[in-house]
Write a protein that holds these residues in place. Structure first.
Motif, PDB file in Angstrom:
ATOM      1  N   ARG A   1       0.650  -1.269   0.135  1.00  0.00           N
ATOM      2  CA  ARG A   1       0.055  -0.113  -0.242  1.00  0.00           C
ATOM      3  C   ARG A   1       0.913   0.924   0.165  1.00  0.00           C
ATOM      4  N   ASP A   2      -0.018   2.067  -0.784  1.00  0.00           N
ATOM      5  CA  ASP A   2       1.206   4.055  -0.905  1.00  0.00           C
ATOM      6  C   ASP A   2       0.080   4.829   0.371  1.00  0.00           C
ATOM      7  N   ALA A   3       0.474   6.109   0.630  1.00  0.00           N
ATOM      8  CA  ALA A   3      -0.998   6.705   0.744  1.00  0.00           C
ATOM      9  C   ALA A   3      -1.970   6.715   0.327  1.00  0.00           C
ATOM     10  N   GLU A   4      -2.530   6.406  -0.758  1.00  0.00           N
ATOM     11  CA  GLU A   4      -4.306   6.243  -0.646  1.00  0.00           C
ATOM     12  C   GLU A   4      -4.649   4.801  -1.755  1.00  0.00           C
ATOM     13  N   SER A   5      -3.989   4.328  -2.266  1.00  0.00           N
ATOM     14  CA  SER A   5      -4.317   2.787  -2.488  1.00  0.00           C
ATOM     15  C   SER A   5      -3.780   1.995  -1.937  1.00  0.00           C
TER      16      SER A   5
END
Length: 366
Positions: A250-254
């Protein structure tokens, strides 16, 4: 909200032992707003309305109406209009006498009463029904009389507790629009309680979703539907596919999620943990595209599926599709878009970017 008409500050309601019916409630209602309290039975929504009406006293906290703390005032000193599911009309009184009753107890002169009753009945399109008794009216007409009675003394807010619950589906839908249009025309502030998601979406400026005595999300209907804050709201408001899985990256948004049934999908990380944690991926059925081709033919991101069931519902076809190792997805496809494979046939599904959301789910098993 700078100057709300109603403000709940740290309000709690307990009934002896066990969890509180309402827990640490902070909620503002704007002037002229129609706010709906939505939730399952026992979630705290009706208790919240009853505390504002004065029929229940909070165990803690303050309830402010136009800046004044009314939490300990009796109902008749609050000046709040209330409409119940049972209508609570006096059977021995005429329609006009029922509507005039709140004015009588407030000492309004007879001449003024007649004029205000006439205007109140005109609001609900019952001008010619003043001499009838409640038993001579349909359910929808009785509901309008109850609404006129709640409006006639011009209260700062009208509270409606499941007011359409006793009506059949067609009349219920008609009255939803009636209340919505009346609210828009008069600009009166309303708090509306229901467990019906479609009713809440139809009526409301904002919806507060209750569960376990707390508000899980409070937002306008479109945001609530398109961007649910957690798995409970996603599952309760409208229909959603909730697919268990585990986050792989995961990253910050997805995030990338391996579903319990096998495939890896990408979803927006609305309320999700980190890699290795269980989650639920939510996709609305109407966002799922279905094609009677292989996944490779549909393009990148498509998943192979098997049609398990297809039900024709007039304006759309409801499809139940098998996905991977025991997973199922429901899709809604407008009728007339072309042939679909028969049950048992191969298909492929996909959804647009931003249509899937990942939420925490400590109980997920992968």
């Amino acid at each position: 909200m700078a100057d709300p008409l109603v403000r709940f500050e740290g309000v709690r309601k307990s009934y002896g032992a066990g969890p509180a019916a309402v827990q640490s409630l902070d909620l503002d209602i704007a002037r002229g707003e129609l706010l709906t309290l939505l939730g399952p039975s026992g979630s705290g929504k009706t208790t919240t309305l009853m505390m504002l009406a004065g029929f229940e006293l909070p165990s803690a906290g303050r309830i402010l109406l136009e800046g004044r703390d009314i939490a300990r005032l009796p109902p008749h000193r609050r000046g709040v209009g209330v409409v119940f599911q049972s209508y609570a009309l006096f059977p021995h009184m005429s329609v006009a006498e029922n509507v005039a009753f709140p004015l009588s107890v407030r000492g309004v002169a007879k001449a003024a009463q007649a004029d205000r009753v006439r205007r109140a009945l005109a609001m609900v399109r019952l001008e010619s029904y003043g001499e009838r008794r409640p038993a001579q009216l349909s359910g929808g007409q009785q509901q309008r009389v109850a609404l006129a009675r709640a409006l006639v003394f011009e209260p700062p807010i009208v509270l409606l507790d499941e007011p359409l619950g006793a009506l059949d589906k067609a009349l219920r839908e008609e009255m939803q629009l009636e209340i919505r249009h009346l609210h828009q025309r008069l600009g009166v502030t309303m708090m509306y309680v229901t467990h019906d998601q479609a009713e809440a979406l139809t009526l409301s400026d904002r919806i507060a979703v209750f569960e376990g005595g707390r508000i899980r999300q409070c937002a306008d209907p479109r945001r609530l539907y398109d961007r649910p804050a957690d798995a409970f709201v996603a599952g309760f408001v409208g229909e959603n596919n909730l697919l268990p899985g585990r986050i792989e990256a995961r990253d910050a948004e997805s995030c990338e999620v391996r579903l319990a049934c096998g495939p890896v999908v990408r979803a927006e990380a609305v309320d999700a943990g980190g890699p290795g944690e269980g989650c639920l991926v939510a996709i609305r059925p109407e966002r799922v595209a279905v094609a009677g081709v292989t996944a490779a033919e549909l393009g990148e991101g498509a998943l192979p599926a098997t049609v398990l069931e297809a039900i024709f519902l007039g304006d759309h076809v409801r499809l139940r599709l098998g996905l991977g190792d025991g997973g199922e997805v429901v899709a809604k496809r407008p009728a007339g878009l072309g042939a679909l494979p028969e049950p048992g046939g191969a298909a492929a599904i996909a959804w647009p970017e931003g249509a899937a959301f990942a939420f925490r789910d400590a109980g997920a098993r992968v």
